[in-house]
Design a protein around this motif. Structure first.
Motif, short mmCIF file in Angstrom:
data_model
loop_
_atom_site.label_atom_id
_atom_site.label_comp_id
_atom_site.label_asym_id
_atom_site.label_seq_id
_atom_site.Cartn_x
_atom_site.Cartn_y
_atom_site.Cartn_z
N VAL A 95 19.04 3.57 29.09
CA VAL A 95 19.50 2.47 28.25
C VAL A 95 18.33 1.54 27.95
O VAL A 95 17.64 1.09 28.86
CB VAL A 95 20.62 1.67 28.95
N PRO A 96 18.07 1.23 26.68
CA PRO A 96 16.98 0.30 26.34
C PRO A 96 17.16 -1.03 27.06
O PRO A 96 18.29 -1.52 27.20
CB PRO A 96 17.11 0.14 24.82
N ARG A 97 16.06 -1.60 27.51
CA ARG A 97 16.12 -2.82 28.31
C ARG A 97 16.84 -3.95 27.59
O ARG A 97 17.60 -4.70 28.20
CB ARG A 97 14.68 -3.25 28.66
N GLU A 98 16.61 -4.07 26.27
CA GLU A 98 17.24 -5.16 25.52
C GLU A 98 18.76 -5.05 25.49
O GLU A 98 19.45 -6.07 25.34
CB GLU A 98 16.73 -5.18 24.07
N ASP A 99 19.30 -3.83 25.63
CA ASP A 99 20.74 -3.62 25.50
C ASP A 99 21.44 -3.53 26.86
O ASP A 99 22.66 -3.36 26.91
CB ASP A 99 21.02 -2.35 24.70
N GLN A 100 20.69 -3.61 27.95
CA GLN A 100 21.31 -3.48 29.27
C GLN A 100 22.26 -4.62 29.56
O GLN A 100 23.25 -4.46 30.29
CB GLN A 100 20.23 -3.38 30.35
N GLN A 101 21.98 -5.81 28.97
CA GLN A 101 22.86 -6.95 29.21
C GLN A 101 24.27 -6.68 28.70
O GLN A 101 25.26 -7.02 29.37
CB GLN A 101 22.31 -8.20 28.51
N LYS A 102 24.39 -6.06 27.53
CA LYS A 102 25.70 -5.79 26.96
C LYS A 102 26.46 -4.76 27.80
O LYS A 102 27.67 -4.87 27.98
CB LYS A 102 25.57 -5.31 25.51
N VAL A 103 25.74 -3.78 28.30
CA VAL A 103 26.38 -2.78 29.16
C VAL A 103 26.90 -3.45 30.43
O VAL A 103 28.03 -3.20 30.87
CB VAL A 103 25.39 -1.65 29.51
N LEU A 104 26.10 -4.33 31.01
CA LEU A 104 26.51 -5.02 32.24
C LEU A 104 27.70 -5.93 31.99
O LEU A 104 28.64 -5.97 32.80
CB LEU A 104 25.33 -5.83 32.78
N LEU A 105 27.68 -6.67 30.86
CA LEU A 105 28.80 -7.56 30.58
C LEU A 105 30.08 -6.77 30.35
O LEU A 105 31.16 -7.17 30.82
CB LEU A 105 28.49 -8.43 29.36
N PHE A 106 29.98 -5.64 29.67
CA PHE A 106 31.15 -4.78 29.50
C PHE A 106 31.65 -4.32 30.86
O PHE A 106 32.86 -4.32 31.13
CB PHE A 106 30.80 -3.56 28.64
N GLY A 107 30.71 -3.91 31.73
CA GLY A 107 31.10 -3.47 33.07
C GLY A 107 31.81 -4.57 33.84
O GLY A 107 32.79 -4.31 34.55
N ILE A 108 31.34 -5.80 33.71
CA ILE A 108 31.96 -6.93 34.41
C ILE A 108 33.37 -7.18 33.88
O ILE A 108 34.32 -7.37 34.66
CB ILE A 108 31.09 -8.20 34.25
N VAL A 109 33.53 -7.19 32.56
CA VAL A 109 34.85 -7.43 31.96
C VAL A 109 35.83 -6.32 32.35
O VAL A 109 36.97 -6.59 32.75
CB VAL A 109 34.74 -7.53 30.42
N PHE A 110 35.38 -5.07 32.29
CA PHE A 110 36.27 -3.97 32.64
C PHE A 110 36.60 -4.01 34.13
O PHE A 110 37.74 -3.74 34.52
CB PHE A 110 35.63 -2.62 32.29
N ALA A 111 35.61 -4.36 34.97
CA ALA A 111 35.86 -4.47 36.40
C ALA A 111 36.90 -5.54 36.69
O ALA A 111 37.78 -5.36 37.54
CB ALA A 111 34.56 -4.80 37.14
N LEU A 112 36.82 -6.66 35.97
CA LEU A 112 37.78 -7.74 36.16
C LEU A 112 39.19 -7.29 35.76
O LEU A 112 40.17 -7.58 36.47
CB LEU A 112 37.36 -8.97 35.35
#
Length: 403
Positions: A95-112
């Protein structure tokens, strides 16, 4: 702790607002967060969680406040362990470094979302069947044993059954198109790896929820405290990922500490189950008079285990060696991947980290240096990254205007 519908609504709005703020002000525009940015916002989210806990302590009493902080610390520690898996998945998908934030935020929302579902399911089971505490305790003890088993990174790679099925059913590109989930490839609509990595993260979130929710129910059965402690432990996880990125591999004893905490909570659940026993084959279906573990003792044990295991990890020579070797491998791979980032400063940061890790490896004792030398692939990666950097520097000199 009695909580009105209005307080529930206000809490949900607060959490949703924090997630929306994180997206619109930090994540929507693709960029690589600086260490300063990650540190400041990690501190902000931890501060919000602490302030909320003090409000619970003030309004709900010492028992409720203690349960909240015990649950928050436990869930936060388990979330840090989850970051190891997120790192492996994003590395496997490049995953490109610039886009890792969006992947992480999606992971957090889905985890919640996933954990909220498990919270209400768990609460319903507990209110209906007292024996569920035995079941939850057994889950935690088994999970603790699995944490102590050696695992390879391939066990957590993103190529799970859901991803493989998605690739077979939907045309998929092997390249990213910014942060788009779908793109047009050869005139046809196709799925990008960005969607696949989100599917992989979502799958692991469900597995994490199966472990973390029984753990916090072992500390409190108050659904409001369970929900808020879980939610606030997830908020700020994105910033924490970039803040401790270079330390993740160094926490070599964290899994032992987490396993110890899960065993402790598992035993606490079994003891609680004995207090409310209704199973006919245990004490003829009557409650068993055993000592109950208090919330204060639970909080003290959890904090002590985490402090000891983190301190041992940071002071360990083996931890420093593992961190340097794993970091050098990761940074060399990232530097050689020209699609990893278009940010020149980020590429330079990666190279500087690689150079520093190479120096750390050379400074290690003979035993650890030998381990690095035995990994021929690692040395080849480092050599290729250095050669590529030197070529880039020479090309930059040639292209620069002469005085």
């Amino acid at each position: 702790m009695e909580v009105s519908a209005g307080i529930w609504a206000a809490t949900i709005v607060l959490i949703a607002g924090l997630l929306a703020f994180d997206f619109f002000f930090h994540v929507r525009k693709a960029h690589v967060p600086t260490l300063r940015e990650a540190a400041i916002w990690s501190a902000v989210y931890v501060g919000i969680a602490i302030v909320f806990g003090l409000a619970v302590l003030l309004l709900g009493g010492g028992s409720a406040g203690g349960e909240y902080f015990a649950g928050y610390i436990t869930e936060k520690a388990l979330s840090v362990d989850n970051l190891f898996v997120f790192l492996i998945i994003m590395s496997s998908f490049a995953v490109p470094r610039e886009d890792q934030q969006k992947v992480l935020l999606f992971g957090i929302v889905f985890a919640l979302i996933a954990r909220t579902g498990f919270i209400f399911l768990g609460a319903a089971l507990i209110n209906t069947f007292a024996w569920v505490f035995y079941f939850f305790g057994l889950i935690l003890i088994i999970t603790a044993g699995n944490m102590l088993r050696p695992e390879s990174s391939s066990n957590h790679a993103g190529d799970n059954i859901v991803v493989r099925l998605a690739r077979k059913v939907i045309p998929t590109t092997d390249y990213y198109d910014g942060d788009k989930l779908f793109t047009v490839d050869n005139g046809k609509r196709a799925m990008t790896p960005m969607l696949l990595v989100m599917v992989a993260i979502a799958g692991t979130d469900i597995l994490f929820a199966l472990d973390s929710i029984p753990a916090i129910f072992g500390l409190t059965q108050d659904v409001y405290i369970v929900f808020t402690a879980t939610a606030f432990s997830l908020l700020g996880l994105r910033q924490l990922y970039f803040l401790i990125d270079g330390l993740l591999d160094r926490l070599i004893y964290l899994s032992y500490g987490l396993a110890g905490i899960l065993v402790f909570i598992g035993v606490k659940l079994v003891i609680h189950a004995l207090h409310e026993n209704t199973l006919p084959f245990i004490n003829n279906g009557e409650p068993v008079d055993v000592i109950e573990i208090t919330t204060g003792l639970s909080l003290g044990v959890i904090v002590a285990i985490l402090v000891v295991t983190i301190a041992m990890s940071l002071l360990s020579k083996a931890g420093r060696a593992q961190n340097a070797i794993a970091g050098a491998r990761r940074h060399a791979t990232e530097y050689l991947d020209l699609g990893y980032t278009t940010d020149a400063e980020e590429r330079e940061r990666v190279y500087r980290a690689l150079v520093a890790e190479g120096a750390q490896i050379r400074a290690l004792g003979p035993k650890y240096r030998q381990k690095a030398r035995e990994e021929q692939e690692l040395q080849e990666l480092i050599d290729r990254a250095v050669e590529q950097h030197e070529r880039a520097v020479d090309e930059g000199r040639e292209s620069s205007p002469r005085p």
